[in-house]
Motif scaffolding. Structure first.
Motif, PDB file in Angstrom:
ATOM      1  N   MET A 171      16.567   3.001   0.048  1.00 29.94           N
ATOM      2  CA  MET A 171      16.123   2.090   1.185  1.00 29.94           C
ATOM      3  C   MET A 171      16.174   0.616   0.774  1.00 29.94           C
ATOM      4  O   MET A 171      16.012   0.272  -0.363  1.00 29.94           O
ATOM      5  CB  MET A 171      14.601   2.508   1.105  1.00 29.94           C
ATOM      6  CG  MET A 171      14.618   3.719   1.988  1.00 29.94           C
ATOM      7  SD  MET A 171      12.679   4.486   1.840  1.00 29.94           S
ATOM      8  CE  MET A 171      12.123   2.967   3.083  1.00 29.94           C
ATOM      9  N   ASN A 172      16.290  -0.070   1.758  1.00 35.81           N
ATOM     10  CA  ASN A 172      16.398  -1.470   1.814  1.00 35.81           C
ATOM     11  C   ASN A 172      14.902  -1.748   2.593  1.00 35.81           C
ATOM     12  O   ASN A 172      14.938  -1.712   3.897  1.00 35.81           O
ATOM     13  CB  ASN A 172      17.489  -2.128   2.804  1.00 35.81           C
ATOM     14  CG  ASN A 172      17.321  -3.631   2.897  1.00 35.81           C
ATOM     15  OD1 ASN A 172      16.309  -4.298   2.593  1.00 35.81           O
ATOM     16  ND2 ASN A 172      18.378  -4.165   3.544  1.00 35.81           N
ATOM     17  N   ASN A 202       8.577  -9.580 -10.475  1.00 36.26           N
ATOM     18  CA  ASN A 202       6.979 -10.243 -10.368  1.00 36.26           C
ATOM     19  C   ASN A 202       6.045  -9.297 -11.420  1.00 36.26           C
ATOM     20  O   ASN A 202       5.853  -8.245 -11.210  1.00 36.26           O
ATOM     21  CB  ASN A 202       6.312  -9.808  -8.896  1.00 36.26           C
ATOM     22  CG  ASN A 202       4.899 -10.376  -8.757  1.00 36.26           C
ATOM     23  OD1 ASN A 202       4.366 -10.592  -9.586  1.00 36.26           O
ATOM     24  ND2 ASN A 202       4.544 -10.464  -7.687  1.00 36.26           N
ATOM     25  N   GLY A 203       5.986  -9.954 -12.409  1.00 35.53           N
ATOM     26  CA  GLY A 203       4.961  -9.006 -13.569  1.00 35.53           C
ATOM     27  C   GLY A 203       3.684  -9.419 -13.508  1.00 35.53           C
ATOM     28  O   GLY A 203       3.038  -8.847 -14.280  1.00 35.53           O
ATOM     29  N   SER A 204       3.332 -10.215 -12.619  1.00 33.52           N
ATOM     30  CA  SER A 204       1.558 -10.462 -12.663  1.00 33.52           C
ATOM     31  C   SER A 204       0.953  -9.124 -11.769  1.00 33.52           C
ATOM     32  O   SER A 204      -0.161  -9.192 -11.666  1.00 33.52           O
ATOM     33  CB  SER A 204       1.571 -11.856 -11.873  1.00 33.52           C
ATOM     34  OG  SER A 204       1.975 -11.691 -10.551  1.00 33.52           O
ATOM     35  N   VAL A 205       1.795  -8.280 -11.174  1.00 34.41           N
ATOM     36  CA  VAL A 205       0.980  -7.345 -10.320  1.00 34.41           C
ATOM     37  C   VAL A 205       1.361  -5.812 -10.905  1.00 34.41           C
ATOM     38  O   VAL A 205       2.477  -5.480 -11.225  1.00 34.41           O
ATOM     39  CB  VAL A 205       1.675  -7.085  -8.926  1.00 34.41           C
ATOM     40  CG1 VAL A 205       1.154  -5.864  -8.198  1.00 34.41           C
ATOM     41  CG2 VAL A 205       1.445  -8.305  -8.287  1.00 34.41           C
ATOM     42  N   THR A 206       0.273  -5.152 -11.056  1.00 33.36           N
ATOM     43  CA  THR A 206       0.405  -3.875 -11.707  1.00 33.36           C
ATOM     44  C   THR A 206       0.001  -2.880 -10.745  1.00 33.36           C
ATOM     45  O   THR A 206      -0.652  -3.129  -9.725  1.00 33.36           O
ATOM     46  CB  THR A 206      -0.520  -3.541 -12.821  1.00 33.36           C
ATOM     47  OG1 THR A 206      -1.790  -3.697 -12.455  1.00 33.36           O
ATOM     48  CG2 THR A 206      -0.146  -4.619 -13.906  1.00 33.36           C
ATOM     49  N   TYR A 207       0.412  -1.456 -10.502  1.00 38.48           N
ATOM     50  CA  TYR A 207      -0.130  -0.474  -9.510  1.00 38.48           C
ATOM     51  C   TYR A 207      -0.191   0.824 -10.181  1.00 38.48           C
ATOM     52  O   TYR A 207       0.242   1.121 -11.385  1.00 38.48           O
ATOM     53  CB  TYR A 207       0.629  -0.660  -8.363  1.00 38.48           C
ATOM     54  CG  TYR A 207       2.269   0.111  -8.615  1.00 38.48           C
ATOM     55  CD1 TYR A 207       2.334   1.560  -8.302  1.00 38.48           C
ATOM     56  CD2 TYR A 207       3.226  -0.638  -8.982  1.00 38.48           C
ATOM     57  CE1 TYR A 207       3.367   2.147  -8.324  1.00 38.48           C
ATOM     58  CE2 TYR A 207       4.277   0.080  -9.105  1.00 38.48           C
ATOM     59  CZ  TYR A 207       4.469   1.508  -8.747  1.00 38.48           C
ATOM     60  OH  TYR A 207       5.684   1.918  -9.140  1.00 38.48           O
ATOM     61  N   ASP A 208      -0.961   1.837  -9.757  1.00 44.64           N
ATOM     62  CA  ASP A 208      -1.083   3.078 -10.130  1.00 44.64           C
ATOM     63  C   ASP A 208      -1.113   3.897  -8.495  1.00 44.64           C
ATOM     64  O   ASP A 208      -1.751   3.430  -7.572  1.00 44.64           O
ATOM     65  CB  ASP A 208      -2.463   3.057 -10.971  1.00 44.64           C
ATOM     66  CG  ASP A 208      -2.447   4.563 -11.169  1.00 44.64           C
ATOM     67  OD1 ASP A 208      -1.683   5.175 -12.062  1.00 44.64           O
ATOM     68  OD2 ASP A 208      -3.638   5.217 -11.221  1.00 44.64           O
ATOM     69  N   CYS A 209      -0.914   4.935  -8.823  1.00 46.98           N
ATOM     70  CA  CYS A 209      -0.799   5.786  -7.699  1.00 46.98           C
ATOM     71  C   CYS A 209      -1.778   7.235  -7.998  1.00 46.98           C
ATOM     72  O   CYS A 209      -1.689   7.911  -9.024  1.00 46.98           O
ATOM     73  CB  CYS A 209       0.601   6.578  -7.204  1.00 46.98           C
ATOM     74  SG  CYS A 209       1.640   5.198  -6.668  1.00 46.98           S
ATOM     75  N   LYS A 210      -2.621   7.769  -7.032  1.00 46.28           N
ATOM     76  CA  LYS A 210      -3.204   8.855  -7.079  1.00 46.28           C
ATOM     77  C   LYS A 210      -2.931   9.530  -5.897  1.00 46.28           C
ATOM     78  O   LYS A 210      -3.106   9.365  -4.744  1.00 46.28           O
ATOM     79  CB  LYS A 210      -4.937   8.417  -7.089  1.00 46.28           C
ATOM     80  CG  LYS A 210      -5.590   9.856  -6.669  1.00 46.28           C
ATOM     81  CD  LYS A 210      -5.668  10.936  -7.710  1.00 46.28           C
ATOM     82  CE  LYS A 210      -6.427  12.144  -7.522  1.00 46.28           C
ATOM     83  NZ  LYS A 210      -5.832  13.327  -8.500  1.00 46.28           N
ATOM     84  N   ALA A 211      -2.273  10.810  -6.283  1.00 46.19           N
ATOM     85  CA  ALA A 211      -1.735  11.568  -5.255  1.00 46.19           C
ATOM     86  C   ALA A 211      -2.538  12.882  -4.943  1.00 46.19           C
ATOM     87  O   ALA A 211      -2.902  13.165  -6.023  1.00 46.19           O
ATOM     88  CB  ALA A 211      -0.147  12.114  -5.529  1.00 46.19           C
ATOM     89  N   HIS A 224       9.241   3.976  -4.948  1.00 47.38           N
ATOM     90  CA  HIS A 224      10.370   3.333  -5.096  1.00 47.38           C
ATOM     91  C   HIS A 224      10.282   1.991  -4.161  1.00 47.38           C
ATOM     92  O   HIS A 224      10.866   1.119  -4.566  1.00 47.38           O
ATOM     93  CB  HIS A 224      11.438   4.250  -4.192  1.00 47.38           C
ATOM     94  CG  HIS A 224      12.324   5.188  -4.992  1.00 47.38           C
ATOM     95  ND1 HIS A 224      12.958   5.032  -5.752  1.00 47.38           N
ATOM     96  CD2 HIS A 224      12.159   6.858  -4.894  1.00 47.38           C
ATOM     97  CE1 HIS A 224      13.613   6.042  -6.222  1.00 47.38           C
ATOM     98  NE2 HIS A 224      13.355   7.240  -5.800  1.00 47.38           N
ATOM     99  N   VAL A 225       9.568   2.138  -3.351  1.00 45.19           N
ATOM    100  CA  VAL A 225       9.290   0.825  -2.559  1.00 45.19           C
ATOM    101  C   VAL A 225       8.659  -0.332  -3.267  1.00 45.19           C
ATOM    102  O   VAL A 225       8.911  -1.514  -3.421  1.00 45.19           O
ATOM    103  CB  VAL A 225       8.120   1.055  -1.455  1.00 45.19           C
ATOM    104  CG1 VAL A 225       7.665  -0.208  -0.548  1.00 45.19           C
ATOM    105  CG2 VAL A 225       8.863   1.935  -0.311  1.00 45.19           C
ATOM    106  N   MET A 226       7.586   0.275  -4.313  1.00 48.52           N
ATOM    107  CA  MET A 226       6.939  -0.812  -5.226  1.00 48.52           C
ATOM    108  C   MET A 226       7.986  -1.668  -6.137  1.00 48.52           C
ATOM    109  O   MET A 226       7.814  -2.525  -6.484  1.00 48.52           O
ATOM    110  CB  MET A 226       5.849  -0.344  -5.841  1.00 48.52           C
ATOM    111  CG  MET A 226       4.573   0.205  -4.893  1.00 48.52           C
ATOM    112  SD  MET A 226       4.259  -1.342  -3.764  1.00 48.52           S
ATOM    113  CE  MET A 226       3.542  -2.567  -5.270  1.00 48.52           C
ATOM    114  N   THR A 227       8.797  -0.678  -6.601  1.00 48.27           N
ATOM    115  CA  THR A 227       9.988  -0.894  -7.770  1.00 48.27           C
ATOM    116  C   THR A 227      10.850  -2.060  -6.942  1.00 48.27           C
ATOM    117  O   THR A 227      11.169  -3.011  -7.598  1.00 48.27           O
ATOM    118  CB  THR A 227      10.823  -0.019  -8.194  1.00 48.27           C
ATOM    119  OG1 THR A 227       9.917   1.044  -8.752  1.00 48.27           O
ATOM    120  CG2 THR A 227      11.917  -0.189  -8.930  1.00 48.27           C
ATOM    121  N   LYS A 228      10.853  -1.930  -5.763  1.00 50.21           N
ATOM    122  CA  LYS A 228      11.818  -2.878  -5.063  1.00 50.21           C
ATOM    123  C   LYS A 228      10.942  -4.256  -4.885  1.00 50.21           C
ATOM    124  O   LYS A 228      11.655  -5.285  -4.850  1.00 50.21           O
ATOM    125  CB  LYS A 228      12.562  -2.369  -3.718  1.00 50.21           C
ATOM    126  CG  LYS A 228      13.351  -0.902  -3.993  1.00 50.21           C
ATOM    127  CD  LYS A 228      13.879  -0.561  -2.717  1.00 50.21           C
ATOM    128  CE  LYS A 228      14.248   1.066  -2.762  1.00 50.21           C
ATOM    129  NZ  LYS A 228      15.690   0.868  -3.301  1.00 50.21           N
TER     130      LYS A 228
END
Length: 216
Positions: A194-195, A27-36, A18-22
């Motif tokens: 969240m803001n 900004n299309g130049s940044v990608t991310y991945d999560c390992k939980a 949620h935080v990263m979406t906001k």
């Protein structure tokens, strides 16, 4: 740029997404991945004792740091390790985390972001989002909370948002699995409102600043 998050459990991943979406809106130049992981685990006395994965964040930290050091070597990358402080001495905890990074010989930019006491503090840090997600939340229980204090933070959140409060929640959800499902539910339902620029949690604001300064 690519950001690789290592997060101690599923509810943390839900909130980070949620935080990263906001944060990355437009900004299309940044990608991310999560390992939980399946919990935080604990430090091994011998860092190099085994390469067998336990799927606990602290147990496997060295293994994963070494792995991402190899796989992300040829791109602009950042590794963000997000975990709860719980009741540890935060300075000693951070020092031990950095020892693991040194052992893994990480050359990629990396940062340890520690939620104080638990990541539920980040949800409690946005009062407006909490009450938007849960209009019938118990304001009296919320007023008793001191931000980022060592107090059993997820229990405070349960006491605020669960109908009947903490006592009823523990009766209805006695198992770790049931608790985990509700933690993910709260992270999802509060996180979507969240803001990120108006949060009273110092540990959340540190996390946000560390990511934001690297993607500008």
């Amino acid at each position: 740029m690519h950001i690789q998050f290592l997060i101690e459990d599923m509810s943390g991943e839900v909130l980070i997404r949620h935080v990263m979406t906001k944060l990355l809106m437009g900004n299309g130049s940044v990608t991310y991945d999560c390992k939980a992981f399946k919990g935080i685990g604990g430090f091994k006395k011998n860092i190099a004792a085994t390469n067998v994965k336990t799927y606990k964040l602290l147990n496997d930290l060295g293994i994963y740091l070494k792995g991402f050091e190899k796989s992300l070597q040829n791109i602009e990358a950042l590794i963000v390790i997000v975990l709860d402080n719980d009741q540890r001495n935060i300075d000693e905890f951070r020092d031990e985390l950095h020892r693991r990074a040194l052992w893994a010989m990480i050359s990629i930019d990396h940062v340890f972001c520690i939620a104080v006491e638990e990541m539920e503090a980040w949800l409690l840090g946005d009062r407006a989002a909490l009450f938007k997600a849960y209009p019938n939340a118990r304001e009296s229980a919320f007023r008793e909370y001191e931000q980022d204090s060592i107090c059993g933070t997820w229990e405070v959140l349960a006491n605020v948002v669960y109908k009947g409060g903490l006592k009823k929640f523990k009766k209805d959800c006695p198992s770790y699995g049931e608790i985990g499902k509700y933690k993910s539910k709260w992270a999802d339902e509060i996180g979507r409102y969240m803001n990120i620029d108006n949060n009273s949690s110092p540990s959340f604001n540190y996390f946000l600043s560390q990511v934001r300064m690297r993607i500008r």
